[in-house]
Motif scaffolding. Structure first.
Motif, PDB file in Angstrom:
ATOM      1  N   GLY A 178       0.848  -1.203   0.449  1.00 49.38           N
ATOM      2  CA  GLY A 178       0.209   0.010   0.020  1.00 49.38           C
ATOM      3  C   GLY A 178       1.186   1.419  -0.580  1.00 49.38           C
ATOM      4  O   GLY A 178       0.115   2.694  -0.317  1.00 49.38           O
ATOM      5  N   SER A 179       1.655   1.268   0.390  1.00 46.17           N
ATOM      6  CA  SER A 179       2.526   2.156   0.020  1.00 46.17           C
ATOM      7  C   SER A 179       4.140   2.212  -1.129  1.00 46.17           C
ATOM      8  O   SER A 179       4.469   1.095  -1.623  1.00 46.17           O
ATOM      9  CB  SER A 179       3.535   2.499   1.654  1.00 46.17           C
ATOM     10  N   ASN A 180       4.161   3.335  -1.402  1.00 49.70           N
ATOM     11  CA  ASN A 180       4.766   3.503  -2.859  1.00 49.70           C
ATOM     12  C   ASN A 180       6.426   3.982  -1.937  1.00 49.70           C
ATOM     13  O   ASN A 180       6.262   5.358  -2.990  1.00 49.70           O
ATOM     14  CB  ASN A 180       4.049   3.687  -3.728  1.00 49.70           C
ATOM     15  N   ASP A 181       7.337   3.323  -1.799  1.00 50.11           N
ATOM     16  CA  ASP A 181       8.303   4.121  -1.660  1.00 50.11           C
ATOM     17  C   ASP A 181       9.563   4.158  -2.564  1.00 50.11           C
ATOM     18  O   ASP A 181      10.593   4.694  -2.837  1.00 50.11           O
ATOM     19  CB  ASP A 181       9.027   4.061  -0.493  1.00 50.11           C
ATOM     20  N   ALA A 182       8.865   3.516  -3.477  1.00 49.98           N
ATOM     21  CA  ALA A 182       9.981   3.082  -4.784  1.00 49.98           C
ATOM     22  C   ALA A 182      10.530   4.496  -5.846  1.00 49.98           C
ATOM     23  O   ALA A 182       9.818   5.023  -5.626  1.00 49.98           O
ATOM     24  CB  ALA A 182       9.272   2.021  -5.806  1.00 49.98           C
ATOM     25  N   LEU A 183      11.135   4.252  -6.194  1.00 51.68           N
ATOM     26  CA  LEU A 183      12.168   5.754  -6.977  1.00 51.68           C
ATOM     27  C   LEU A 183      11.528   4.995  -8.247  1.00 51.68           C
ATOM     28  O   LEU A 183      11.628   4.513  -8.444  1.00 51.68           O
ATOM     29  CB  LEU A 183      14.283   5.624  -6.614  1.00 51.68           C
ATOM     30  N   ASP A 184      11.395   6.835  -8.965  1.00 51.46           N
ATOM     31  CA  ASP A 184      11.580   6.430 -10.514  1.00 51.46           C
ATOM     32  C   ASP A 184      12.418   6.848 -11.016  1.00 51.46           C
ATOM     33  O   ASP A 184      12.945   8.283 -11.238  1.00 51.46           O
ATOM     34  CB  ASP A 184      10.272   7.315 -10.230  1.00 51.46           C
ATOM     35  N   CYS A 185      13.202   5.805 -11.169  1.00 54.71           N
ATOM     36  CA  CYS A 185      14.534   5.337 -11.905  1.00 54.71           C
ATOM     37  C   CYS A 185      14.326   5.603 -13.451  1.00 54.71           C
ATOM     38  O   CYS A 185      13.537   5.089 -13.711  1.00 54.71           O
ATOM     39  CB  CYS A 185      15.664   4.855 -11.471  1.00 54.71           C
ATOM     40  N   CYS A 186      16.128   6.057 -13.926  1.00 54.29           N
ATOM     41  CA  CYS A 186      16.125   5.667 -15.214  1.00 54.29           C
ATOM     42  C   CYS A 186      16.931   4.076 -15.327  1.00 54.29           C
ATOM     43  O   CYS A 186      17.344   4.676 -14.481  1.00 54.29           O
ATOM     44  CB  CYS A 186      16.671   6.829 -15.935  1.00 54.29           C
ATOM     45  N   LEU A 187      16.831   3.443 -16.427  1.00 53.65           N
ATOM     46  CA  LEU A 187      17.227   1.973 -16.657  1.00 53.65           C
ATOM     47  C   LEU A 187      18.148   2.097 -17.687  1.00 53.65           C
ATOM     48  O   LEU A 187      18.822   1.125 -17.576  1.00 53.65           O
ATOM     49  CB  LEU A 187      16.358   0.861 -16.701  1.00 53.65           C
ATOM     50  N   ARG A 188      17.715   3.307 -18.325  1.00 52.96           N
ATOM     51  CA  ARG A 188      18.649   3.479 -19.438  1.00 52.96           C
ATOM     52  C   ARG A 188      18.901   4.864 -20.184  1.00 52.96           C
ATOM     53  O   ARG A 188      17.264   5.283 -19.913  1.00 52.96           O
ATOM     54  CB  ARG A 188      18.336   2.476 -20.893  1.00 52.96           C
ATOM     55  N   THR A 189      19.779   5.260 -20.743  1.00 54.63           N
ATOM     56  CA  THR A 189      19.109   6.613 -21.463  1.00 54.63           C
ATOM     57  C   THR A 189      19.731   6.353 -23.004  1.00 54.63           C
ATOM     58  O   THR A 189      20.089   5.656 -23.827  1.00 54.63           O
ATOM     59  CB  THR A 189      20.823   7.168 -20.979  1.00 54.63           C
ATOM     60  N   GLN A 223       9.721  12.591 -18.317  1.00 52.74           N
ATOM     61  CA  GLN A 223      10.784  12.526 -18.023  1.00 52.74           C
ATOM     62  C   GLN A 223      11.321  11.628 -19.347  1.00 52.74           C
ATOM     63  O   GLN A 223      11.114  10.434 -19.593  1.00 52.74           O
ATOM     64  CB  GLN A 223      10.916  12.023 -17.059  1.00 52.74           C
ATOM     65  N   LEU A 224      12.345  11.938 -19.992  1.00 49.09           N
ATOM     66  CA  LEU A 224      12.800  11.885 -20.895  1.00 49.09           C
ATOM     67  C   LEU A 224      14.545  11.479 -20.174  1.00 49.09           C
ATOM     68  O   LEU A 224      15.371  12.646 -19.746  1.00 49.09           O
ATOM     69  CB  LEU A 224      13.417  12.651 -21.979  1.00 49.09           C
ATOM     70  N   CYS A 225      15.191  10.501 -20.503  1.00 50.23           N
ATOM     71  CA  CYS A 225      17.107   9.951 -20.044  1.00 50.23           C
ATOM     72  C   CYS A 225      18.128   9.971 -20.831  1.00 50.23           C
ATOM     73  O   CYS A 225      17.512   9.408 -22.030  1.00 50.23           O
ATOM     74  CB  CYS A 225      16.244   8.079 -19.301  1.00 50.23           C
ATOM     75  N   ALA A 226      19.204  10.749 -20.267  1.00 48.18           N
ATOM     76  CA  ALA A 226      20.007  10.989 -21.113  1.00 48.18           C
ATOM     77  C   ALA A 226      21.600  10.827 -20.843  1.00 48.18           C
ATOM     78  O   ALA A 226      21.235  11.012 -19.257  1.00 48.18           O
ATOM     79  CB  ALA A 226      20.141  12.794 -21.702  1.00 48.18           C
ATOM     80  N   PRO A 227      22.021  10.326 -21.520  1.00 48.21           N
ATOM     81  CA  PRO A 227      23.738  10.561 -20.474  1.00 48.21           C
ATOM     82  C   PRO A 227      24.378  11.716 -20.229  1.00 48.21           C
ATOM     83  O   PRO A 227      24.300  12.303 -21.340  1.00 48.21           O
ATOM     84  CB  PRO A 227      25.167   9.436 -21.531  1.00 48.21           C
ATOM     85  N   PRO A 228      24.668  11.486 -18.968  1.00 47.49           N
ATOM     86  CA  PRO A 228      25.520  12.261 -18.649  1.00 47.49           C
ATOM     87  C   PRO A 228      26.718  14.001 -18.912  1.00 47.49           C
ATOM     88  O   PRO A 228      27.050  14.291 -18.680  1.00 47.49           O
ATOM     89  CB  PRO A 228      25.379  12.564 -16.965  1.00 47.49           C
ATOM     90  N   HIS A 229      27.425  12.534 -19.410  1.00 43.75           N
ATOM     91  CA  HIS A 229      28.414  13.251 -19.600  1.00 43.75           C
ATOM     92  C   HIS A 229      28.737  13.030 -21.449  1.00 43.75           C
ATOM     93  O   HIS A 229      29.545  13.863 -22.167  1.00 43.75           O
ATOM     94  CB  HIS A 229      29.533  12.161 -19.982  1.00 43.75           C
ATOM     95  N   ALA A 230      27.520  13.292 -22.581  1.00 43.33           N
ATOM     96  CA  ALA A 230      27.021  13.805 -23.718  1.00 43.33           C
ATOM     97  C   ALA A 230      27.445  14.454 -23.683  1.00 43.33           C
ATOM     98  O   ALA A 230      26.519  15.744 -22.828  1.00 43.33           O
ATOM     99  CB  ALA A 230      25.967  13.068 -24.568  1.00 43.33           C
ATOM    100  N   HIS A 231      27.926  15.365 -24.557  1.00 40.59           N
ATOM    101  CA  HIS A 231      28.434  16.687 -25.134  1.00 40.59           C
ATOM    102  C   HIS A 231      26.573  18.093 -25.037  1.00 40.59           C
ATOM    103  O   HIS A 231      26.619  18.459 -24.409  1.00 40.59           O
ATOM    104  CB  HIS A 231      29.064  17.395 -26.166  1.00 40.59           C
ATOM    105  N   TRP A 232      25.701  16.982 -25.747  1.00 42.67           N
ATOM    106  CA  TRP A 232      24.533  18.264 -26.056  1.00 42.67           C
ATOM    107  C   TRP A 232      23.756  18.024 -24.762  1.00 42.67           C
ATOM    108  O   TRP A 232      23.280  18.826 -24.552  1.00 42.67           O
ATOM    109  CB  TRP A 232      23.446  16.636 -27.310  1.00 42.67           C
ATOM    110  N   VAL A 233      24.231  16.980 -24.139  1.00 42.44           N
ATOM    111  CA  VAL A 233      23.517  17.243 -22.336  1.00 42.44           C
ATOM    112  C   VAL A 233      23.930  17.882 -21.797  1.00 42.44           C
ATOM    113  O   VAL A 233      23.178  18.878 -21.379  1.00 42.44           O
ATOM    114  CB  VAL A 233      23.355  15.503 -21.529  1.00 42.44           C
TER     115      VAL A 233
END
Length: 102
Positions: free
Chosen positions: A25-36, A72-82
């Motif tokens: 009944g409680s939803n403590d799960a994080l909403d995480c990106c699984l891929r970018t 929510q769109l997941c992107a790679p943190p080290h990409a130049h465009w990001v």
């Protein structure tokens, strides 16, 4: 004596049920990106971003861009465009903060 023992048992039972959170009944799960995605996101659809870190409980490090439609769109943190898109968003919000502080 029996009544006192029963009252103590029920008081202890109520206390233990009250002090432990429910298992369901409680939803403590994080909403995480699984891929970018390597596909650049257009600046005109992005409102804001957040950084997802591994030490926060997510499986990968990512930048999460929030669009005008709330996606929510997941992107790679080290990409130049990001990095460039993050810098543009930071500068927009920095200039808005400067306007409000005057």
């Amino acid at each position: 004596m029996e009544l006192a023992r029963s009252m103590a048992f029920f008081a202890l039972l109520a206390l233990s049920l009250w002090s432990f959170p429910p298992a369901s009944g409680s939803n403590d799960a994080l909403d995480c990106c699984l891929r970018t995605s390597q596909v650049p996101i257009p600046r005109k659809i992005v409102l804001d971003y957040a950084v997802q870190r591994i030490h926060d409980g997510c499986p990968i490090h990512a930048v999460v861009f929030i669009t005008m439609r709330g996606k929510q769109l997941c992107a790679p943190p080290h990409a130049h465009w990001v990095r460039r898109l993050k810098d543009r968003l930071d500068s927009v919000y920095q200039s808005k903060d400067n306007l409000w502080s005057k």
